[in-house]
Design an enzyme around this catalytic site. Sequence first.
Site, PDB file in Angstrom:
ATOM      1  N   GLU A 123      -1.302  -4.754  -7.749  1.00 10.36           N
ATOM      2  CA  GLU A 123      -2.763  -4.877  -7.805  1.00 10.36           C
ATOM      3  C   GLU A 123      -3.478  -3.946  -6.834  1.00 10.36           C
ATOM      4  OE1 GLU A 123      -4.637  -6.391  -9.839  1.00 10.36           O
ATOM      5  OE2 GLU A 123      -3.293  -7.759 -10.888  1.00 10.36           O
ATOM      6  N   THR A 124      -3.053  -3.949  -5.581  1.00 12.45           N
ATOM      7  CA  THR A 124      -3.837  -3.224  -4.559  1.00 12.45           C
ATOM      8  C   THR A 124      -2.995  -2.445  -3.562  1.00 12.45           C
ATOM      9  OG1 THR A 124      -3.869  -5.143  -3.066  1.00 12.45           O
ATOM     10  CG2 THR A 124      -5.669  -4.958  -4.660  1.00 12.45           C
TER      11      THR A 124
END
Length: 331
Positions: A123-124
């Site tokens: 995701e990040t």
Amino acid sequence: MRKTITALIVIVYAFLPLRVVAADNDLPGIDDFIDEMTVQHGFDKNELNQLFTEIEVKENILRVISRPAEKSKPWYEYRRIFLTPEHIQGGVSFWELNQHSLARAQEVFGVAPEVIVAILGVETRYGRHTGRYRVIDSLATLAFRYPPRSRFFRQQLVEFLLLTREENRDPRHFTGSYAGAMGLAQFMPDSFRDYAVDFDQDGWRDIWENPEDAVGSIANFLKRKGGWQAKAPVVSAAAANGVDYRHWLQQGLKPSIPLRQLRQEGIEVAEPIPEDELVSLFQLEQEKGPELWVGFHNFYAIIRYNPSPLYAMAVYQLAEAIKAQREGGSS
């Protein structure tokens, strides 16, 4: 003479139309939306009008959302984005720094630490890339300027405004991805409201800068929305051996096929799984042709985070690689 000029100015202004703050005209339907938020949720109409005059419509968001990697890339290219030495070592480092919260999340929710870490990596990149768009700009742009998914993003905009009121924070100050996903966990507003937790009990559900809250929130999501099963398998490689399996692909990614049916038709599954286990069958595109897999309930739990088999498989394989590296095996 001065009094006469002043009187004339007053008369002129009396006949000019009153300037009322109105929402951005580049957002078709925004007036109806504001009325809805006012009537149904008790927001102040003037405050919302002022807020939406400040919206910046992001044309680049409209370009990017029409070609997400999950839909535009084959598996063998998509995999290369996340199964990298940097992602794997970053996951090991994050695990080392957050051992306590990951262990507690496994104890409370039953979710394997490596899966939580891998989701944060995909995701990040463990919080390095959480998005720089103002969430209000992203959601408004997509809600009113992207018809294919306007209904979804309109609801997310509702959820976002409710969220900011509940958290007592200015909606202008939230940042996230081009799609309005927020924080280390990249929760959409409805997911934040339903599944974000104050895992460190400091009085605020902070998935932006607090890894402990992000870890607990991801685990809570997988358990409550995905129905994660502790210590259960995720996927297994399968082999068709010349059998026509295409009709099983139409069953979708939610497990609904008794494993015995696949085996009776000649499809081999690598893992020793009970015959009555419900599974899904899916394929991923490799450079030399399709690769066949069986998905179990926990694979579907990851799918609930992002409805793409490529995403879920990237999470699974990254999780396995991180775990192997941490335990001293090869990645």
